[in-house]
Design an enzyme around this catalytic site. Structure first.
Site, PDB file in Angstrom:
ATOM      1  N   THR A  14       0.844  -1.271   0.162  1.00 46.37           N
ATOM      2  CA  THR A  14      -0.063   0.095  -0.084  1.00 46.37           C
ATOM      3  C   THR A  14       0.941   1.328  -0.013  1.00 46.37           C
ATOM      4  O   THR A  14       1.812   1.168   0.810  1.00 46.37           O
ATOM      5  CB  THR A  14      -0.818   0.010   1.410  1.00 46.37           C
ATOM      6  OG1 THR A  14      -1.388  -1.154   1.445  1.00 46.37           O
ATOM      7  CG2 THR A  14      -1.770   1.335   1.305  1.00 46.37           C
ATOM      8  N   GLY A  68      -9.548  -4.477   2.179  1.00 46.94           N
ATOM      9  CA  GLY A  68      -8.519  -4.511   3.113  1.00 46.94           C
ATOM     10  C   GLY A  68      -8.761  -3.307   4.104  1.00 46.94           C
ATOM     11  O   GLY A  68      -9.725  -2.757   4.265  1.00 46.94           O
ATOM     12  N   ASP A  69      -7.539  -3.060   4.905  1.00 47.31           N
ATOM     13  CA  ASP A  69      -7.647  -2.115   5.811  1.00 47.31           C
ATOM     14  C   ASP A  69      -7.486  -0.566   5.055  1.00 47.31           C
ATOM     15  O   ASP A  69      -8.027   0.376   5.810  1.00 47.31           O
ATOM     16  CB  ASP A  69      -6.557  -2.302   6.867  1.00 47.31           C
ATOM     17  CG  ASP A  69      -5.046  -2.093   6.009  1.00 47.31           C
ATOM     18  OD1 ASP A  69      -5.121  -2.356   4.883  1.00 47.31           O
ATOM     19  OD2 ASP A  69      -4.215  -1.775   6.653  1.00 47.31           O
ATOM     20  N   GLY A 100       0.425  -3.264   5.294  1.00 45.06           N
ATOM     21  CA  GLY A 100       0.793  -4.534   5.787  1.00 45.06           C
ATOM     22  C   GLY A 100      -0.312  -5.383   5.849  1.00 45.06           C
ATOM     23  O   GLY A 100      -1.119  -5.330   4.854  1.00 45.06           O
ATOM     24  N   ASN A 101      -0.536  -6.339   6.479  1.00 43.91           N
ATOM     25  CA  ASN A 101      -1.594  -7.317   6.438  1.00 43.91           C
ATOM     26  C   ASN A 101      -2.851  -6.626   6.789  1.00 43.91           C
ATOM     27  O   ASN A 101      -3.142  -6.886   7.989  1.00 43.91           O
ATOM     28  CB  ASN A 101      -1.211  -8.666   7.226  1.00 43.91           C
ATOM     29  CG  ASN A 101      -2.350  -9.704   7.043  1.00 43.91           C
ATOM     30  OD1 ASN A 101      -3.402  -9.371   6.637  1.00 43.91           O
ATOM     31  ND2 ASN A 101      -1.959 -11.186   7.629  1.00 43.91           N
TER      32      ASN A 101
END
EC number: 3.5.1.26
Length: 320
Positions: A184, A214-215, A236-237
């Site tokens: 990202t 996602g976030d 990240g994840n």
């Protein structure tokens, strides 16, 4: 001592930072800087994890998530699972400026973008098609994000059906973020007026289940900005990180007096307490131009800083 304007960016996305800085150094707005920086990464396909032609989903399609926040008004624009439109962060800004909503998703977000004058075009490239076809036909859909289904997703492609009786096994970590797979762009800026803005843009997780968000576009997860404190962004994840709203937490820690670095650390620790091996990072910037970052699950994390005290951008690398 106030150090502004200033912009910080996740990873080593220096071209995006330079573009944002060009806006800021001429008394431009933080919001414009963040949008312009994001556009650079969308067009350059930063590490193939931002913009078109990267991270195809299970069906081979690339879809985009993006977010922008204005810390002076607390207004937000976000898009998720955006199809066939290249400039996701600009569509997000249009959601903020041409609607009273905050968030649009999927096929109908595309319809809105087209109404707003954006061009509809395929986000696939030869490269993304080849990546997908290798995954699908040579690697039998490994890795993927399925669990508790049959046929066994650790060995087979779908279509999948849910298992009647299952023991929930620990799914191997599919989402690997390293220096070759930055997932990202996240950016936080303070302009010469003291206004704060933050934003993100991403094409999400490689081989994600279609429809996955996602976030990055979630307010307080991917990024957050508040003029009275500062801003933060995360990378990240996203499946794990979004549950902890790390950008919001980092801003709230700064509000309580923490330095940006310690605020970022607290946000990371809140996640690692539950997921010790998760991969991710948070960058934080105070309204006065102090900055810091924290990371987990990788060896080092680079981020870019640009302000008046530097002749050019600086890539700061921290140990995780």
């Amino acid at each position: 001592e106030k150090n502004m304007p200033i912009v910080i960016t996740t990873w080593s996305f220096t071209n995006a930072s330079q573009k944002a800085w060009e806006v800021l150094k001429d008394e431009g707005k933080a919001l414009d800087a963040v949008e312009q920086g994001g556009i650079v990464c969308e067009n350059e396909q930063c590490d193939r994890t931002v913009g078109y032609g990267g991270s195809p989903d299970e069906d081979g399609e690339t879809t985009l998530d993006a977010f922008i926040m204005d810390g002076s008004t607390m207004n937000v624009g976000a898009v998720a699972a955006l199809r066939r439109i290249k400039s996701a962060i600009s569509v997000a800004r249009h959601v903020m400026e041409y609607t009273t909503h905050s968030f649009l998703a999927g096929e109908l977000a595309t319809k809105f973008a087209v109404e707003m004058g954006f061009k509809e075009e395929s986000l696939s490239t030869d490269e993304s098609r080849e990546l997908w076809s290798k995954w699908r036909f040579e690697k039998q859909c490994q890795p993927n994000f399925r669990k508790n289904v049959k046929p066994d997703p650790r060995k087979h492609c779908g279509p999948y059906h849910k298992k009647r009786n299952f023991v929930d096994y620990i799914h191997p970590e599919v989402f690997v973020v390293d220096q070759y797979n930055h997932d990202t762009i996240g950016m936080v800026a303070v302009d010469s007026k003291g206004d704060v803005a933050a934003g993100t843009s991403t094409n999400g997780a490689k081989f994600k289940i279609p429809g996955r968000v996602g976030d990055s576009p979630i307010p307080g997860a991917g990024a957050y900005a508040d003029n009275t404190v500062g801003g933060a962004a995360a990378t990240g994840n996203g499946d794990t990180m979004m549950r902890f709203l790390p950008s919001f937490l980092a801003v709230e820690e700064m509000r309580r007096g923490a330095s940006p670095a310690n605020a970022a650390k607290t946000a990371i620790k809140r996640i690692s307490a539950h997921h010790p091996d998760f991969m991710g990072a948070v960058i934080a910037l105070s309204k006065n131009g102090q900055y810091g970052a924290a990371c987990n699950g990788i060896e080092t994390f680079p981020f870019v800083v640009q302000d008046k005290t530097r002749k050019t951008f600086e890539v700061v690398t921290i140990k995780c």
